[in-house]
Design an enzyme around this catalytic site. Structure first.
Site, PDB file in Angstrom:
ATOM      1  N   GLU A   1     -11.250  -6.764   4.459  1.00  0.00           N
ATOM      2  CA  GLU A   1     -12.659  -7.158   4.377  1.00  0.00           C
ATOM      3  C   GLU A   1     -12.981  -8.374   5.228  1.00  0.00           C
ATOM      4  OE1 GLU A   1     -10.614  -8.882   0.649  1.00  0.00           O
ATOM      5  OE2 GLU A   1     -10.383  -7.233   2.077  1.00  0.00           O
TER       6      GLU A   1
ATOM      7  N   THR B   1       0.829  -1.199   0.000  1.00  0.00           N
ATOM      8  CA  THR B   1       0.000   0.000   0.000  1.00  0.00           C
ATOM      9  C   THR B   1       0.864   1.249   0.000  1.00  0.00           C
ATOM     10  OG1 THR B   1      -1.719  -1.195   1.209  1.00  0.00           O
ATOM     11  CG2 THR B   1      -1.848   1.199   1.242  1.00  0.00           C
TER      12      THR B   1
ATOM     13  N   TYR C   1       5.807 -11.805   5.537  1.00  0.00           N
ATOM     14  CA  TYR C   1       4.659 -11.194   4.850  1.00  0.00           C
ATOM     15  C   TYR C   1       4.147 -12.160   3.795  1.00  0.00           C
ATOM     16  CZ  TYR C   1       2.126  -7.307   2.492  1.00  0.00           C
ATOM     17  OH  TYR C   1       1.180  -6.491   1.925  1.00  0.00           O
TER      18      TYR C   1
ATOM     19  N   LYS D   1       2.476 -11.612   8.752  1.00  0.00           N
ATOM     20  CA  LYS D   1       1.367 -10.797   8.240  1.00  0.00           C
ATOM     21  C   LYS D   1       0.648 -11.672   7.230  1.00  0.00           C
ATOM     22  CE  LYS D   1       0.378  -6.383   5.909  1.00  0.00           C
ATOM     23  NZ  LYS D   1      -0.386  -6.880   4.742  1.00  0.00           N
TER      24      LYS D   1
ATOM     25  N   GLY E   1      -4.364  -9.742   7.432  1.00  0.00           N
ATOM     26  CA  GLY E   1      -4.087  -8.712   6.446  1.00  0.00           C
ATOM     27  C   GLY E   1      -5.181  -8.446   5.440  1.00  0.00           C
TER      28      GLY E   1
END
Length: 308
Positions: free
Chosen positions: A194, A52, A140, A166, A191
């Site tokens: 939603e 991001t 990650y 993550k 992570g």
């Protein structure tokens, strides 16, 4: 020097956007203002220069500058995780050492991508980076760079200094399995924005996500409600968040977040190409779309929508 123990890094942690000006240069003033805004909102930490944050669109030197600025502005108020992932181990080690020197509390990395690296290559990548500093490593896991399966995560956990993952995947039953088979002290951060409620219900220690830049109040409420076992409130806040997320992800959602932040008086700046941005007329349409969305679903208490 790190100020927080990794076990203190929990709660709602925005994957911080990086503020660029219209000429695609890092905008330090905008970044400092955004950091203060998010801390004022009550977030529990920040995750820097990740997906991001457009980390892979920056040079290593630019990523280091972002880390330095954020560490300086935060000034120990909340924990910081710096993403140091790169295709090359040497670049990641350089980023990790600088992040440690700057004063972050943990590092994180996607697995090496582009080439099809073998399991041992990926294991050694994490071992080498983690061994380069005294900071804890958060692995990650994300489809964009390459998913790592449960057995790989379990193997990574044997590396001294690897403290958690993550986990940006929808198979949340694996969160419970990690806690059971690796150990409850192994940190798991959900992570998928939603699915924040789901991740927490399966035992995630915290939430790291994109939309926490724009509407942290919803996810702070979800986190609090789940801690109190108030499923009704958590479900309602998740429903509202998902309506907004599903609408935003039809376009460049990072650019949307940056523009929508400005509607609250916090200028998130612009994206770097090849990501697109919104011109004035396009932004006007975007505002109209969000007003319609807000009114159609009778959404209240989401600050960027209330500001319209």
């Amino acid at each position: 020097m790190a100020k927080y123990n990794v076990n203190e890094i929990k709660g709602v942690i925005p994957a911080l956007v990086t503020t660029f000006d219209m000429d695609e240069n890092f905008d330090e003033k905008r970044m400092r203002a955004l950091v203060d805004h998010l801390i004022g909102k009550g977030v529990d930490g920040l995750y820097l220069t990740g997906s991001t944050g457009e980390g892979f669109l920056m040079t290593p030197q630019e990523r280091m500058k972002v880390v330095e600025v954020v560490v300086d502005q935060v000034n120990g108020r909340i924990p910081l995780i710096a993403h140091v992932g790169a295709i090359g181990t040497k670049i990641s080690i350089d980023l990790a050492k600088q992040a440690a020197s700057a004063g972050v509390d943990a590092i994180s990395s996607v697995p090496p991508f582009y080439w099809k690296f073998g399991a041992d290559d990926v294991f050694n990548y994490y071992k080498d980076i983690t061994g380069s500093t005294d900071l804890p490593m958060i692995v990650y896991n994300i489809a964009l760079a390459g998913l790592v399966g449960f057995e790989q995560v379990k193997r990574f956990s044997t590396i001294e200094g690897v403290a958690g993952v993550k986990y940006t995947a929808t198979s949340h039953f694996e969160v419970m399995r990690m806690k059971e088979e690796i150990g409850n002290d192994f940190l798991v951060y959900s992570g998928c924005d939603e699915m924040a409620m789901s991740g927490l219900s399966f035992g995630a220690d915290g939430l790291i996500g994109s939309f926490y830049n724009l509407m942290p109040e919803l996810f702070i409420a979800i986190n609090k409600a789940m801690a109190e076992r108030d499923l009704k409130t958590a479900e309602e806040k998740q429903r509202i968040a998902n309506i907004i997320i599903m609408h935003a992800t039809q376009k460049n959602y990072v650019a949307i977040m940056k523009r929508a932040l400005s509607w609250m008086g916090v200028d998130g700046g612009y994206c770097r190409r090849p990501f697109s941005n919104f011109g004035a007329s396009e932004e006007a349409v975007l505002k109209d779309e969000f007003r319609l969305l807000r009114d159609k679903h009778d959404i209240k208490g989401v600050d960027f929508l209330d500001a319209l």
